[in-house]
Design a protein around this motif. Structure first.
Motif, mmCIF file in Angstrom:
data_model
loop_
_atom_site.group_PDB
_atom_site.id
_atom_site.type_symbol
_atom_site.label_atom_id
_atom_site.label_comp_id
_atom_site.label_asym_id
_atom_site.label_seq_id
_atom_site.Cartn_x
_atom_site.Cartn_y
_atom_site.Cartn_z
ATOM 1 N N LEU A 18 9.504 14.912 -3.510
ATOM 2 C CA LEU A 18 8.736 13.451 -2.773
ATOM 3 C C LEU A 18 9.663 12.508 -4.519
ATOM 4 O O LEU A 18 9.350 11.331 -4.364
ATOM 5 C CB LEU A 18 6.983 13.503 -3.906
ATOM 6 N N ILE A 19 9.704 13.140 -5.424
ATOM 7 C CA ILE A 19 10.383 12.762 -6.415
ATOM 8 C C ILE A 19 11.845 11.641 -6.578
ATOM 9 O O ILE A 19 11.720 10.994 -6.549
ATOM 10 C CB ILE A 19 10.651 13.817 -7.758
ATOM 11 N N SER A 20 12.739 12.541 -4.781
ATOM 12 C CA SER A 20 13.905 11.780 -4.345
ATOM 13 C C SER A 20 13.454 11.154 -3.894
ATOM 14 O O SER A 20 14.449 9.650 -3.946
ATOM 15 C CB SER A 20 14.331 12.893 -4.275
ATOM 16 N N ALA A 21 12.544 11.212 -3.132
ATOM 17 C CA ALA A 21 11.572 9.602 -1.651
ATOM 18 C C ALA A 21 11.935 8.701 -2.904
ATOM 19 O O ALA A 21 12.456 7.816 -2.260
ATOM 20 C CB ALA A 21 10.919 9.877 -1.239
ATOM 21 N N ALA A 67 11.021 -0.995 4.080
ATOM 22 C CA ALA A 67 10.301 -2.310 3.293
ATOM 23 C C ALA A 67 8.613 -1.306 3.431
ATOM 24 O O ALA A 67 7.862 -0.161 3.653
ATOM 25 C CB ALA A 67 10.196 -3.260 4.394
ATOM 26 N N PRO A 68 8.285 -2.545 2.230
ATOM 27 C CA PRO A 68 6.677 -1.410 1.584
ATOM 28 C C PRO A 68 5.568 -2.192 2.879
ATOM 29 O O PRO A 68 6.319 -3.184 3.377
ATOM 30 C CB PRO A 68 6.510 -2.791 0.326
ATOM 31 N N PHE A 103 0.470 -1.565 0.005
ATOM 32 C CA PHE A 103 0.169 -0.088 0.042
ATOM 33 C C PHE A 103 0.444 0.958 0.163
ATOM 34 O O PHE A 103 0.709 2.606 -0.425
ATOM 35 C CB PHE A 103 -0.580 -0.194 1.149
ATOM 36 N N ARG A 104 2.075 1.678 0.566
ATOM 37 C CA ARG A 104 3.027 2.102 0.978
ATOM 38 C C ARG A 104 4.626 1.891 1.292
ATOM 39 O O ARG A 104 5.024 0.310 1.488
ATOM 40 C CB ARG A 104 2.451 3.378 2.184
ATOM 41 N N LEU A 105 5.147 2.527 -0.341
ATOM 42 C CA LEU A 105 6.554 2.522 -0.051
ATOM 43 C C LEU A 105 7.364 2.793 1.003
ATOM 44 O O LEU A 105 6.938 4.277 1.031
ATOM 45 C CB LEU A 105 7.003 2.297 -0.904
ATOM 46 N N ASP A 106 8.612 2.360 1.558
ATOM 47 C CA ASP A 106 9.015 3.675 2.495
ATOM 48 C C ASP A 106 10.411 3.214 2.725
ATOM 49 O O ASP A 106 11.284 1.692 2.536
ATOM 50 C CB ASP A 106 8.752 2.918 4.003
ATOM 51 N N ALA A 107 11.254 3.883 3.571
ATOM 52 C CA ALA A 107 12.447 3.888 3.708
ATOM 53 C C ALA A 107 12.839 4.479 4.438
ATOM 54 O O ALA A 107 12.323 5.528 5.183
ATOM 55 C CB ALA A 107 13.774 3.789 2.018
ATOM 56 N N ILE A 166 19.990 16.956 12.724
ATOM 57 C CA ILE A 166 19.338 15.670 11.794
ATOM 58 C C ILE A 166 18.555 15.025 12.294
ATOM 59 O O ILE A 166 17.948 15.114 13.342
ATOM 60 C CB ILE A 166 20.812 14.810 11.692
ATOM 61 N N LEU A 167 17.952 14.589 11.699
ATOM 62 C CA LEU A 167 16.817 13.601 12.164
ATOM 63 C C LEU A 167 16.926 12.377 11.126
ATOM 64 O O LEU A 167 16.672 11.650 9.871
ATOM 65 C CB LEU A 167 15.119 14.098 11.619
ATOM 66 N N TYR A 168 16.954 10.993 11.799
ATOM 67 C CA TYR A 168 16.611 10.157 11.049
ATOM 68 C C TYR A 168 15.467 9.783 11.081
ATOM 69 O O TYR A 168 14.760 8.858 12.246
ATOM 70 C CB TYR A 168 17.182 8.461 11.753
ATOM 71 N N ALA A 169 14.916 9.758 9.485
ATOM 72 C CA ALA A 169 13.677 8.996 9.514
ATOM 73 C C ALA A 169 13.364 8.665 8.511
ATOM 74 O O ALA A 169 13.609 8.263 7.221
ATOM 75 C CB ALA A 169 12.556 10.563 8.972
ATOM 76 N N GLU A 170 11.489 7.998 8.243
ATOM 77 C CA GLU A 170 11.147 7.558 7.343
ATOM 78 C C GLU A 170 10.725 8.639 6.108
ATOM 79 O O GLU A 170 10.026 9.506 6.131
ATOM 80 C CB GLU A 170 9.599 6.336 7.922
ATOM 81 N N LEU A 171 10.811 8.090 4.912
ATOM 82 C CA LEU A 171 9.877 8.399 3.853
ATOM 83 C C LEU A 171 8.960 8.899 3.719
ATOM 84 O O LEU A 171 8.377 9.959 3.153
ATOM 85 C CB LEU A 171 10.510 8.686 2.494
ATOM 86 N N VAL A 172 7.362 8.370 4.623
ATOM 87 C CA VAL A 172 6.581 8.556 4.561
ATOM 88 C C VAL A 172 6.857 9.373 5.662
ATOM 89 O O VAL A 172 5.513 10.715 5.408
ATOM 90 C CB VAL A 172 5.608 7.655 5.096
ATOM 91 N N GLU A 173 7.596 10.315 5.972
ATOM 92 C CA GLU A 173 7.694 11.295 6.905
ATOM 93 C C GLU A 173 7.330 12.891 6.264
ATOM 94 O O GLU A 173 7.212 13.435 7.555
ATOM 95 C CB GLU A 173 8.420 11.135 8.010
#
Length: 457
Positions: free
Chosen positions: A395-398, A341-342, A177-181, A300-307
């Motif tokens: 979002l393109i970069s993500a 992971a997705p 449903f959503r891709l994430d890294a 700095i923040l270690y974060a998910e792309l969905v953030e």
């Protein structure tokens, strides 16, 4: 007389509930204990609600599909409701009963309801061990035959992401449903003011952190109250410090030992990073810590792309960028793995409507809806081409981070057997507090891994 009056009142109430639900299109609730009108009437008569619910599900040839997800907040929740209403309008024989819960409560509840009489037809499920425990009990529908029968559908899905929802013996059990890294987000203005370059190696990363700290700024924003944020650091560090074949064996409960020295080194390097984080890491949620980054308190923040959408909402004027987890030179693992992971939906093997559920997911998780989701929510599904209409550079970069990944390194807490995961997360938390050394933490994890070998046989 009193009993009849009570029954009539309950029937009237149930009818009003049913009318209200119909007026809303897809019924929705934050509590998965939703009942049908027929079930309420049956309960008023002192009988079992099961037969009433079953009758309601098929009354008038309307098929009621229960869907349970973990996205109760907008814009995701509104998007899901909108799409479900759209699908119902195009398929008058289908009715959805939708419930949702926040992440942690969802994780706890789904483990209980799957396999019970309350099993949803379609439900959100993380890939990896989180879902595979259900597969071992025969609780998930095998989607492989459906994909093989529809070669166009199969070819339209991103292979690297579908691999994460495929077991070692080839069973496909979910659709993303959503891709994430995970990436490091950084304050571009702060870096420029301090004359800092984006680090590529671990040593460069530590030099950058030292420079930020010397300027009187707390370098890293982090909150580990829910325990999963810190384990993402460990997963990324393990990927670089422990060879792939050893991790594969250790993440398998039947063979896991966790004796490689790389695991201790990973905890040591994480402990090194803790010294650059804000105070009270274990007492703060990740979302609270993210505000420290978006409001300019941390660099700095270690974060998910969905953030990304959260960051933009919290501070639209923030000038930020991203960089990958720094390479640990000379390490024995794989520095090219992308941590993440997705996240997707699975179908219960006990559903009365397997074909209907598959058809819905084929549409809901397809390219057309996926492009709308990317635009409205900022999340991508696994269908190819969902990025084609994007104009937002971040979002393109993500999307490129995920699309260019050779292989994903699944979220650490999703990869581990439940008892090993619980122990690992507890020990990471204690390492964060400085209550235990990395070496002693691994001794405790090894003991639980040994016990898990017998449980997984």
């Amino acid at each position: 007389m009193k009993k009849n009056l009570k029954k009539m009142l309950c029937l009237a109430l149930a009818a009003m509930m049913a009318m209200g639900a119909t007026a809303c299109g897809g019924s929705s609730s934050s509590d998965s204990g939703a009942t049908t009108a027929a079930a309420a009437a049956e309960a008023a008569d002192g009988g079992s609600s099961d037969s009433g619910a079953a009758a309601a599900a098929t009354d008038g040839d309307v098929k009621v599909i229960k869907l349970f997800h973990r996205f109760p907040d907008d814009p995701a929740n509104s998007f899901i409701e909108e799409k479900i209403a759209e699908y119902e309008a195009a398929h008058p024989d289908i009715k959805f009963e939708v419930t949702s819960a926040q992440n942690q409560p969802y994780k706890e509840k789904i483990k209980v309801v799957v396999g019970s009489d309350e099993t949803p037809d379609i439900f959100f499920s993380f890939c990896g061990e989180f879902s595979e425990r259900f597969i071992r009990e025969g609780l998930l529908l095998d989607l492989t035959p459906y994909l093989e029968a529809d070669s166009e559908w199969k070819a339209s899905l991103m292979e690297t992401q579908m691999n994460e929802y495929t077991t070692s013996d080839g069973m496909v059990y979910g659709i993303p449903f959503r891709l994430d890294a995970k990436e490091f987000f950084y304050n571009v203005d702060m870096f420029n003011e301090l004359g800092l370059e984006v680090p590529e190696t671990w040593d460069e990363f530590i030099e950058v952190l030292d420079a930020i700290q010397a300027a009187g700024i707390v370098p890293i924003a982090e909150g580990n109250q829910d325990k999963w944020p810190a384990c993402h650091y460990i997963g990324a560090l393990n990927a670089q410090l422990v060879p792939q074949e050893i991790r594969d064996a250790d993440y398998n409960a039947a063979t896991g030992e966790f004796t490689d020295p790389g695991y201790v080194e990973a905890l040591e390097k994480y402990q090194q990073l803790v010294s650059y984080m804000n105070m009270g890491v274990n007492g703060m949620t990740h979302d609270m810590a993210r505000l420290g980054f978006t409001q300019g308190q941390n660099a700095i923040l270690y974060a998910e792309l969905v953030e990304i959408t959260n960051i933009k909402d919290e501070n639209p004027d923030l000038n930020w960028g991203m960089f990958s987890f720094p390479v640990i030179e000379g390490a024995k693992g794989d520095p090219e793995l992308v941590s993440g992971a997705p996240e997707g939906f699975a179908i219960s093997s006990s559903t009365q409507y397997p074909d209907e559920c598959v058809e819905f997911l084929k549409w809901f998780l397809g390219a057309e809806v996926g492009a709308q989701q990317a635009d409205q929510v900022g999340w991508f599904n696994a269908s190819l081409g969902v990025d084609e209409g994007l104009t937002d550079e971040s979002l393109i970069s993500a999307y490129e981070v995920i699309a260019n990944a050779k292989k994903m390194d699944i979220w650490f807490d999703n990869a581990l057997y439940s008892t090993v995961c619980d122990e690992y997360l507890a020990e990471i938390s204690d390492v964060t507090n400085g209550d235990i050394t990395p070496a002693d933490a691994m001794v405790k994890i090894q003991a639980v891994a040994k016990e898990a070998q017998t449980l997984a046989q």
